[in-house]
Design an enzyme around this catalytic site. Sequence first.
Site, mmCIF file in Angstrom:
data_model
loop_
_atom_site.group_PDB
_atom_site.id
_atom_site.type_symbol
_atom_site.label_atom_id
_atom_site.label_comp_id
_atom_site.label_asym_id
_atom_site.label_seq_id
_atom_site.Cartn_x
_atom_site.Cartn_y
_atom_site.Cartn_z
ATOM 1 N NE ARG A 223 -16.278 -28.340 -24.173
ATOM 2 C CZ ARG A 223 -16.946 -27.199 -24.355
ATOM 3 N NH1 ARG A 223 -17.445 -26.539 -23.342
ATOM 4 N NH2 ARG A 223 -17.136 -26.730 -25.578
ATOM 5 C CG HIS A 271 -22.780 -26.608 -21.762
ATOM 6 N ND1 HIS A 271 -22.017 -27.620 -22.255
ATOM 7 C CD2 HIS A 271 -22.169 -25.477 -22.188
ATOM 8 C CE1 HIS A 271 -20.999 -27.140 -22.963
ATOM 9 N NE2 HIS A 271 -21.076 -25.816 -22.924
HETATM 10 P P1 NAP Z 1 -8.330 -20.570 -25.340
HETATM 11 O O1 NAP Z 1 -8.300 -19.121 -25.693
HETATM 12 O O2 NAP Z 1 -7.849 -21.569 -26.330
HETATM 13 O O3 NAP Z 1 -7.510 -20.714 -23.959
HETATM 14 C C1 NAP Z 1 -7.176 -21.947 -23.421
HETATM 15 C C2 NAP Z 1 -6.247 -21.715 -22.232
HETATM 16 O O4 NAP Z 1 -5.964 -22.983 -21.631
HETATM 17 C C3 NAP Z 1 -4.904 -21.108 -22.648
HETATM 18 O O5 NAP Z 1 -4.483 -20.164 -21.695
HETATM 19 C C4 NAP Z 1 -3.975 -22.314 -22.640
HETATM 20 O O6 NAP Z 1 -2.622 -22.015 -22.359
HETATM 21 C C5 NAP Z 1 -4.556 -23.111 -21.501
HETATM 22 N N1 NAP Z 1 -4.156 -24.506 -21.614
HETATM 23 C C6 NAP Z 1 -4.406 -25.388 -22.614
HETATM 24 N N2 NAP Z 1 -3.826 -26.576 -22.369
HETATM 25 C C7 NAP Z 1 -3.184 -26.434 -21.185
HETATM 26 C C8 NAP Z 1 -2.374 -27.309 -20.408
HETATM 27 N N3 NAP Z 1 -2.117 -28.555 -20.801
HETATM 28 N N4 NAP Z 1 -1.843 -26.835 -19.252
HETATM 29 C C9 NAP Z 1 -2.090 -25.566 -18.858
HETATM 30 N N5 NAP Z 1 -2.852 -24.676 -19.558
HETATM 31 C C10 NAP Z 1 -3.380 -25.114 -20.709
HETATM 32 O O7 NAP Z 1 -9.806 -21.019 -24.943
HETATM 33 P P2 NAP Z 1 -11.023 -20.112 -24.426
HETATM 34 O O8 NAP Z 1 -11.697 -19.436 -25.563
HETATM 35 O O9 NAP Z 1 -10.547 -19.274 -23.299
HETATM 36 O O10 NAP Z 1 -12.020 -21.246 -23.908
HETATM 37 C C11 NAP Z 1 -11.648 -22.140 -22.867
HETATM 38 C C12 NAP Z 1 -12.655 -23.270 -22.789
HETATM 39 O O11 NAP Z 1 -13.890 -22.823 -22.237
HETATM 40 C C13 NAP Z 1 -13.069 -23.871 -24.131
HETATM 41 O O12 NAP Z 1 -12.108 -24.775 -24.611
HETATM 42 C C14 NAP Z 1 -14.369 -24.550 -23.794
HETATM 43 O O13 NAP Z 1 -14.080 -25.880 -23.394
HETATM 44 C C15 NAP Z 1 -14.893 -23.759 -22.593
HETATM 45 N N6 NAP Z 1 -16.159 -23.046 -22.893
HETATM 46 C C16 NAP Z 1 -17.264 -23.333 -22.152
HETATM 47 C C17 NAP Z 1 -18.456 -22.658 -22.404
HETATM 48 C C18 NAP Z 1 -19.686 -22.894 -21.556
HETATM 49 O O14 NAP Z 1 -20.775 -22.422 -21.899
HETATM 50 N N7 NAP Z 1 -19.586 -23.586 -20.443
HETATM 51 C C19 NAP Z 1 -18.524 -21.716 -23.423
HETATM 52 C C20 NAP Z 1 -17.377 -21.451 -24.163
HETATM 53 C C21 NAP Z 1 -16.182 -22.124 -23.890
HETATM 54 P P3 NAP Z 1 -1.733 -21.102 -23.363
HETATM 55 O O15 NAP Z 1 -2.311 -19.702 -23.231
HETATM 56 O O16 NAP Z 1 -0.378 -21.206 -22.808
HETATM 57 O O17 NAP Z 1 -1.894 -21.673 -24.741
#
Ligand code: NAP
Length: 308
Positions: A223, A271
């Site tokens: 993001r 994006h």
């Molecule tokens: P997720 O499964 O919720 O994983 C989030 C990860 O971030 C987890 O490992 C979490 O740690 C870690 N995290 C959260 N807050 C943190 C902090 N304060 N300090 C350190 N680590 C932290 O999410 P996901 O499905 O992998 O997706 C990640 C992000 O990708 C989404 O939120 C979205 O913004 C982005 N995204 C972008 C696109 C695009 O097209 N560009 C598409 C889809 C998603 P824990 O494991 O310890 O909870």
Amino acid sequence: MINVLFAARPERWSTYEAPLKTAFAARGLTVDLRQEFAPQDVDYIVYAPNSPLQDFRPYTRCKAVLNLWAGVEKIVGNETLSQPLCRMVDPGLTQSMVEWVAGHVLRYHLQIDRCLACQDRWEPFVPPLAEERRVAILGLGALGQACADTLCHLGFNVSGWARTAKDIPPVSCHHGPEGLREVLSTADIVVLLLPDTPETLNILNAESLSWLPAGARIINPGRGPLIDDSALIAALDSGQVAQATLDVFRVEPLPAGHPYWAHPQVTVTPHIAAETRPITAARVIAENIDRGEAGAPFLHEVDRSRGY
Ligand code: NAP
């Protein structure tokens, strides 16, 4: 009969209607799927945060809001939402992110830009092997772990950082504020796959960028607010960061005239890293409705206090 409201932009209806109906039928769910219902009759809401629906209070019998997007920052703070909120974890979206990240990591690893710039002369060079290239993934959730897995299979030396401790060998895992410096200080390439929360705002800033080895590269499909844009531009101009590939921005579309557009070391992509794929996503939504009807816990429920 289960009443499911499809609340996304109207033009998305034609993309999702058939896959959702097919997925409901495959699970034996008897569903009335529509774009309009009396709010008090709705059992589940299939939701995109850019939908006109922003007030959830009239949906008194709704059992869950099933987000079509992985990111929930535009809905998680909605104070009218009292129902469980599930984010999208879609195998098609995940695969798309893995391909996009692997492609952009390989571009930097193989120095493909250098080859493209040498189309008028013979200048051999030997890129290091993947095992000699250190890739740090910030965020080890659904997407970060899938990318780590593929990069490990390609032979990269992968480390990762999350909020909580992880044990996913061969990835060298770090966590918490103190782990960030460790993971950045040994990274040739950094991939950002964190959610947008108050804790992750500007996680790459002047100080944390200074912990990187000089000449590191940044890839951000997470993001826009994860990066302090002025600090990144200063780090690019000083050579502390050699190149950055950015898919997400504070304001999208990235405004004309933004310094990223003209910066020679920045690649902007619009994006596109990972779009939700209707066929696979519809199966996840059907599974969650099945679980809701059976009284089982929902998959991928958002912790509203954590913000992701
Ligand atoms: P997720 O499964 O919720 O994983 C989030 C990860 O971030 C987890 O490992 C979490 O740690 C870690 N995290 C959260 N807050 C943190 C902090 N304060 N300090 C350190 N680590 C932290 O999410 P996901 O499905 O992998 O997706 C990640 C992000 O990708 C989404 O939120 C979205 O913004 C982005 N995204 C972008 C696109 C695009 O097209 N560009 C598409 C889809 C998603 P824990 O494991 O310890 O909870």
